[in-house]
Write an enzyme that holds these catalytic residues in place. Structure first.
Site, PDB file in Angstrom:
ATOM      1  N   ILE A  66      14.967  20.880  50.143  1.00  0.00           N
ATOM      2  CA  ILE A  66      15.245  20.428  48.773  1.00  0.00           C
ATOM      3  C   ILE A  66      16.045  19.124  48.781  1.00  0.00           C
ATOM      4  O   ILE A  66      15.871  18.278  47.897  1.00  0.00           O
ATOM      5  CB  ILE A  66      15.945  21.519  47.926  1.00  0.00           C
TER       6      ILE A  66
ATOM      7  N   LYS B 262      21.076  25.741  43.264  1.00  0.00           N
ATOM      8  CA  LYS B 262      20.984  27.118  42.829  1.00  0.00           C
ATOM      9  C   LYS B 262      20.654  28.027  44.018  1.00  0.00           C
ATOM     10  O   LYS B 262      19.993  27.563  44.936  1.00  0.00           O
ATOM     11  CB  LYS B 262      19.965  27.295  41.701  1.00  0.00           C
TER      12      LYS B 262
HETATM   13  P1  NAP Z   1      16.379  24.622  54.030  1.00  0.00           P
HETATM   14  O1  NAP Z   1      15.137  23.800  54.103  1.00  0.00           O
HETATM   15  O2  NAP Z   1      16.541  25.771  54.964  1.00  0.00           O
HETATM   16  O3  NAP Z   1      17.605  23.616  54.147  1.00  0.00           O
HETATM   17  C1  NAP Z   1      18.945  24.029  54.237  1.00  0.00           C
HETATM   18  C2  NAP Z   1      19.680  23.023  55.093  1.00  0.00           C
HETATM   19  O4  NAP Z   1      21.078  23.334  55.109  1.00  0.00           O
HETATM   20  C3  NAP Z   1      19.216  23.036  56.555  1.00  0.00           C
HETATM   21  O5  NAP Z   1      19.029  21.701  56.971  1.00  0.00           O
HETATM   22  C4  NAP Z   1      20.391  23.679  57.271  1.00  0.00           C
HETATM   23  O6  NAP Z   1      20.490  23.281  58.606  1.00  0.00           O
HETATM   24  C5  NAP Z   1      21.544  23.190  56.442  1.00  0.00           C
HETATM   25  N1  NAP Z   1      22.783  23.938  56.640  1.00  0.00           N
HETATM   26  C6  NAP Z   1      22.939  25.250  56.887  1.00  0.00           C
HETATM   27  N2  NAP Z   1      24.253  25.555  56.985  1.00  0.00           N
HETATM   28  C7  NAP Z   1      24.933  24.404  56.799  1.00  0.00           C
HETATM   29  C8  NAP Z   1      26.307  24.055  56.801  1.00  0.00           C
HETATM   30  N3  NAP Z   1      27.269  24.965  56.969  1.00  0.00           N
HETATM   31  N4  NAP Z   1      26.650  22.750  56.587  1.00  0.00           N
HETATM   32  C9  NAP Z   1      25.697  21.825  56.387  1.00  0.00           C
HETATM   33  N5  NAP Z   1      24.377  22.091  56.384  1.00  0.00           N
HETATM   34  C10 NAP Z   1      23.993  23.371  56.574  1.00  0.00           C
HETATM   35  O7  NAP Z   1      16.529  25.242  52.568  1.00  0.00           O
HETATM   36  P2  NAP Z   1      16.056  24.604  51.183  1.00  0.00           P
HETATM   37  O8  NAP Z   1      14.696  25.084  50.847  1.00  0.00           O
HETATM   38  O9  NAP Z   1      16.333  23.152  51.148  1.00  0.00           O
HETATM   39  O10 NAP Z   1      17.023  25.385  50.177  1.00  0.00           O
HETATM   40  C11 NAP Z   1      18.411  25.097  50.118  1.00  0.00           C
HETATM   41  C12 NAP Z   1      18.922  25.548  48.760  1.00  0.00           C
HETATM   42  O11 NAP Z   1      18.200  24.833  47.750  1.00  0.00           O
HETATM   43  C13 NAP Z   1      18.674  27.048  48.483  1.00  0.00           C
HETATM   44  O12 NAP Z   1      19.755  27.588  47.796  1.00  0.00           O
HETATM   45  C14 NAP Z   1      17.433  27.055  47.607  1.00  0.00           C
HETATM   46  O13 NAP Z   1      17.404  28.154  46.713  1.00  0.00           O
HETATM   47  C15 NAP Z   1      17.619  25.744  46.851  1.00  0.00           C
HETATM   48  N6  NAP Z   1      16.347  25.174  46.353  1.00  0.00           N
HETATM   49  C16 NAP Z   1      15.276  25.058  47.203  1.00  0.00           C
HETATM   50  C17 NAP Z   1      14.073  24.575  46.692  1.00  0.00           C
HETATM   51  C18 NAP Z   1      12.852  24.397  47.559  1.00  0.00           C
HETATM   52  O14 NAP Z   1      11.782  24.058  47.035  1.00  0.00           O
HETATM   53  N7  NAP Z   1      12.931  24.574  48.861  1.00  0.00           N
HETATM   54  C19 NAP Z   1      13.972  24.224  45.343  1.00  0.00           C
HETATM   55  C20 NAP Z   1      15.113  24.298  44.540  1.00  0.00           C
HETATM   56  C21 NAP Z   1      16.284  24.784  45.060  1.00  0.00           C
HETATM   57  P3  NAP Z   1      19.837  24.212  59.770  1.00  0.00           P
HETATM   58  O15 NAP Z   1      18.379  24.334  59.415  1.00  0.00           O
HETATM   59  O16 NAP Z   1      20.092  23.445  61.013  1.00  0.00           O
HETATM   60  O17 NAP Z   1      20.544  25.534  59.673  1.00  0.00           O
END
Ligand code: NAP
Length: 311
Positions: free
Chosen positions: A12, A94
């Protein structure tokens, strides 16, 4: 310009936050933070300083005024409290945290400081949502049906955290529907029934069948499923005394009798514009209502076991 660091450089952050910041007249990207050491080296923004942790940014990095926390929810509270303690404005993706207790702690911390805390619900900024709220105001609503069916393999490939406790499972997208419903419907909702289907090998549900009612007894049904292949469904259908309102495609398309509106996706532009307003006025905006309904579903729902799920 508000100097902002994006924390959690995953899907995201890359898909939405970085472009929205680049397009904003209010924010400038000052740093990125993520355990992966590469930062934005694979993009045209390789010169943006990157840090492996928020602690490292706060200790060694350039000055920042704000952080956007785009990590999985399970680590959000700790990061937000650190940032607020340093007087940084905080934008929470969120859901705002993994539990309601964590959200309350963040609100308390923000109230004690001078920085702004913004719990963003991106679906509330979808083009059809505010017009839907306005159209429904003053009309008599007789029933609501929410259908949120998508393919988890397409939208969350390999995301381990989403299946772990606090990751919400199918409520990760489902909470987006609830963020819309709690905004456009005139009265608070209460859970009346929930059946949650957990794959035998996972700690979070893959599907859920829910029912809510408001104080006037208006029924609201909700069908969540992560196993839908082919066309995806993100619809809210509201029956009223003046006809049927449909929010289609997650709120992007609004249909009311005699009119269909489709507008450009501006969800994250809207989030950053609102965050800038909050920072300018030193105020906070945190609405836990969508997370409260999800928590109630976990608390009072029947848990069933279904077939194991493999990515
Ligand atoms: P994601 O692709 O798994 O990305 C999360 C990122 O956060 C990863 O790069 C992860 O690194 C990093 N991270 C984990 N722990 C951390 C820490 N302590 N400090 C700094 N970085 C850290 O997940 P995502 O899909 O982007 O979703 C993240 C959030 O956005 C969720 O709450 C989700 O509900 C929300 N969201 C997502 C979408 C979507 O379409 N994907 C849409 C709207 C909202 P590692 O991988 O190295 O652990």
């Amino acid at each position: 310009m508000i100097r902002i660091a994006v924390v959690g450089l995953g899907k995201i952050a890359r898909d939405q936050h970085l472009p929205a910041i680049a397009a904003s007249a209010d924010f400038t990207l000052a740093a990125t933070v993520s355990p992966d050491g590469a930062g934005l080296a694979d993009t045209g923004m390789a010169d943006v300083p990157h840090f492996a942790s928020l602690d490292a940014l706060l200790a060694q990095g350039p000055a920042v005024d704000a952080v956007a926390l785009c990590t999985p929810p399970q680590v959000r509270r700790e990061l937000a409290l650190k940032a607020l303690a340093r007087g940084l404005h905080v934008l929470l993706e969120k859901p705002p945290a993994a539990t309601l207790g964590e959200v309350a702690a963040l609100q308390d911390a923000a109230a004690q400081g001078r920085a702004s805390l913004f719990a963003a619900w991106h679906s509330r900024f979808a083009a059809g949502v505010e017009p839907a709220r306005a159209w429904l105001a003053g009309r008599t609503i007789t029933s609501v049906a929410i259908t949120w069916r998508e393919d988890v393999r397409v939208w969350h490939p390999g995301q381990a955290w989403i299946w772990q406790p606090g990751g919400l499972g199918v409520f990760d997208p489902g909470i987006n529907a609830l963020s819309i419903a709690t905004l456009i419907l005139p009265r608070p909702l209460f859970l009346t029934r929930a059946v949650l289907d957990f794959p035998a090998n996972r700690a979070a549900p893959i599907a859920a069948d829910l029912a809510f009612a408001d104080a006037a007894g208006t029924p609201v049904s909700m069908d969540l499923d992560w196993r839908q292949t082919g066309p995806q469904t993100w619809d809210i259908v509201v029956q009223t005394d003046a006809g049927t309102l449909v929010l289609h495609q997650g709120g992007a398309v609004l249909k009311v009798p005699g009119c269909t509106q489709t507008r450009e996706d501006r969800e994250y532009a809207g989030i950053y514009a609102r965050f800038a307003e909050l920072v300018a006025s030193r105020s906070s905006e945190v609405d836990a209502a969508p997370l409260r309904l999800v928590a109630d579903a976990f608390l009072c729902g029947t848990h069933r076991t279904c077939a194991a799920f493999e990515d």
